[in-house]
Design an enzyme around this catalytic site. Structure first.
Site: not given
Lengths: 302, 302, 302, 302
Positions: C123, C223
């Site tokens: 970004a 996870r």
């Protein structure tokens, strides 16, 4: 004894000169700093520096978990909680730097633990000393007959004598030739980086080895284990003793959850549940292979 | 000011209680321990612990290179030699632990440096504070028109005002809603791990970050560089100041060989040689692309 | 659906053009290559490349252990043996590269797994798309009342409505302002690297993530676990499905020994032994804390 | 020749059986798969598997830099840009797995590169073959008289003969005793993990070594360098040849910017600038030490 009088004097000097610091201090570790603890016939382990203590572990955890950690009120309880739930990063906040003298074949196993910093004595630049590991008679183990990796009973009698004679004689001869090759009066001498190739794997090397506590525990779990090769295990055991004095709460948790613990597979858990309900479970009805079953019995029967 | 009076009192306490240690001590670093140096509007960097000093680097090198290092007689010369020849392991023998408070978008860049240990404040467990980075007017840089990555001049006038209004207003509103969502009297409240998703990337987080000197230098080379984003560069610059006081010789070598140095390609070296022989080399005759040539001119012309 | 028609066409193209290779091929994984499997409302996981298969694991193990591995005659048995005894290096011989689209707050957890290669959409250079994770009503979990980290029941009624309104409204407004800040006709526009700070953590990012099978299993164990945050667990579960088709033997061993397994402390092992001998062990006589006992009961009683 | 007829037949088989894949394929690398390229007297390097090609590098970069990378229109230019600006992560997206047979003293240097996956033949489990590296006459280099680390001219005459006699004789005798110790008819035999300590460092070992392209380039820069020890350099050179065919653009950029490049310190850059302005700069006026100046002259004068 692996140290020269000059080396011992240097250690005594270092130990005689405390200086003030604002850092965390572990009294247990200060007592060990610089002292060379003998391992095997010419090796040693000594602590050169350390960072952190038990409180440094919980301090980092409290940054991470903030108010979440208040439920566990004290350092010992929190450290046990962190160890039990595989929180690794707080243990990484402690670091230790060791000076180790060890045979090359042990160094080759040791270096496989990659998450550490190492400075090894270089045989490209420098000349290695004439020091070789020669096992004591009781450590001359035979190849195990049940396990490709393991050891059986110690050799005895003529076979043991012959082995010791070979080890000593070959080491001496190889070192004599190493010395001759790297040069004598009036000769150029073979490059050290080449001459070293003639030295057998029981010659001693040394290094500085720096590692964080989490990775050190991983090393100790594998190398202080009963299945580790004896010659690396004695180093790991000496290090366990040092770590115990450095971070006593963390070490106690490590002993309970890792060294003394065991991992059960889902099949094994299922068997435990059935056994606790009174079922007679056998290897045949367990769904495990013979090897798995034997290891499982070792856990539940001791 | 980023610290509460309680936090400042805690720091003062820690700084008031020196204890004796036998470890290597860096006077320069002792002077900085625990003090929070402000960065950006609410951030800080402070040293929590360190291991080693300049002498620890050369000590490790002398283990490695033995007699080979005697040619370089002093610590400063040896450290310059090690840095010049890309010897990384002696620099890994020093370690530092920092406590850093920083905006999330800076943290996201920072964490890409993988060879470090991190404990970050967890917004799953805990509630983040209402603190956001709002740039000063002079830091409201426009997008560069020549470089996709860079910044141009600062915005001014109405455009600058509007930007500041958006940043402040959106942060305030998002935080209000975050607080409301995680709960009020008589309501359950959304799980913290979910509510945090409403917070913009200029909110502050904090972490303990521990790294060895070699990897810290790598971080500083990239992040104290003129091309780094301003908001991470100010952290790197503050850290440079701390490292300079910690390991002055190593830092000076780093400045000369890394921060102030430049890497030339084989084509660029060829051009330098031709130019030194008096040839007029142009981009067209250099074999370089326009971009490479521009960067090369930057090195040889300054 | 997270893909544009152009992206779908590109995937179809890639899947239509097999080429010959001499490398190990996993049919199960070939069937998945490039296809984007949806996760959450705008995310996906897709396999870009892979190296190795079940046979690559045992092949590497046979290099290491030579004749020592012959006792275990087949690939499946050997893989189970390696997993049971924590041999990690053979599993490191397989590698996978994924393209993942995920919310930033999930990416922040994910990146803590350091032993992987990552290229994330920047970004600083580029403009992020207007895509935000907005939970489904049934996923709007309340904060757990028993566990600082966990989730309780889903919110309902007005409270749920208000949360969704906040999340949607704030994301839309922040993105509107982001767009405005980075520029409109006749204005310079704020640098992208600054404007991004206004975006909340539920915006989507994407990255290429490459990891070896050993470290992937470590990731999945943590996870895909029931205690992981739902929003990362759904990615892990999708990845489990892919790994199962890629290396079925290794995945089955992982399921049995890791996902479905449990680690007992030395205290817990002692309790199991006493219970199997018929003793009535309680928390008070176990030597465990209440938390440990509760977790232990979860293992032995299910 | 290091391969048995059975091994060669196995390689021929593997090379005869292409299978379809949807993954990226490098034709250059397919041509090398499995073939053992000889290095030194009994060693080899062979490619077992690879992931990615030049396009995989730019593909990952385009995920990261999005529209930012469009200015560089083609793959070759983008790869050069990435290499020049030290972008490491796109190069990490390629991976290679090698099978290497090498002397132990070379393996000991090699393993110091920690960011790689390794499965080495285990002398705890298995019996090593009777194969030793014996240098060719022209490689029997003398110790350098100017450099502790380097080599001088080759030894000649009686000294060379004596060295070869020692190396051959000691290797043979040590191996004879190794064999005897691990057992003969009717004897238990010493454990393999102990007997191996009698073997000198020129015995051959072998391993699978898997590494990403960024870390491989780092390895090659150090080990294919003129200052690297000859016995590891020949492996690095063979690997350069393979990498060149695998990822030709990346390898060309590596050659230009890394292998053929040089890093100048800020002092050196200052000197170049002064010299280009016509000043006669000498070591005395350069601010550099004699060693630095000599290396600097090597760069600017060739």
């Amino acid at each position: 004894m692996p140290l020269t009088p000059e080396q011992q004097a240097e250690i005594d000097d270092l130990r005689a000169s405390p200086r003030p610091t604002l850092r965390a201090v572990s009294e247990g570790m200060e007592a060990h700093l610089y002292t060379a603890y003998p391992v095997l016939d010419h090796g040693f382990v000594r602590v050169i520096d350390y960072m952190g203590d038990d409180a440094a572990i919980t301090q980092a955890a409290r940054v991470s978990y903030g108010k979440g950690t208040k439920a566990v009120s004290n350092d010992e309880g929190l450290i046990r909680y962190l160890m039990r739930h595989w929180h690794s990063t707080p243990f990484e906040m402690c670091e230790v730097k060791l000076h180790v003298k060890l045979p090359v074949f042990v160094a080759r196993q040791w270096i496989r633990h990659r998450t550490a910093n190492v400075n090894e004595y270089s045989a490209r630049y420098s000349i290695l000393d004439r020091e070789f590991y020669i096992p004591r008679a009781e450590d001359l183990a035979a190849q195990s007959t049940v396990n490709n990796q393991g050891r059986g009973e110690a050799l005895t009698g003529a076979e043991a004598e012959r082995v010791l004679e070979y080890l000593k004689g070959d080491a001496a001869r190889c070192y004599d030739h190493y010395e001759e090759m790297i040069g004598q009066e009036g000769q150029q001498g073979l490059a050290r980086e080449l001459a070293r190739m003639n030295l057998p794997a029981n010659i001693y090397t040394q290094w500085y080895w720096k590692v964080d506590l989490h990775n050190l525990f991983h090393f100790l779990r594998l190398r202080a284990d009963a299945h580790a090769q004896y010659e690396i295990r004695v180093y790991a055991e000496e290090m366990c003793r040092l770590v115990k004095d450095w971070v006593p709460y963390a070490y106690a948790a490590f002993e309970d959850y890792r060294m003394g613990g065991a991992t059960l597979s889902s099949k094994a858990i299922d068997c435990v549940r059935r056994m606790l309900k009174g079922e007679q479970v056998t290897q045949e009805t367990s769904g495990m292979s013979k090897g798995e079953w034997r290891e499982f019995m070792g856990v539940v029967e001791g």
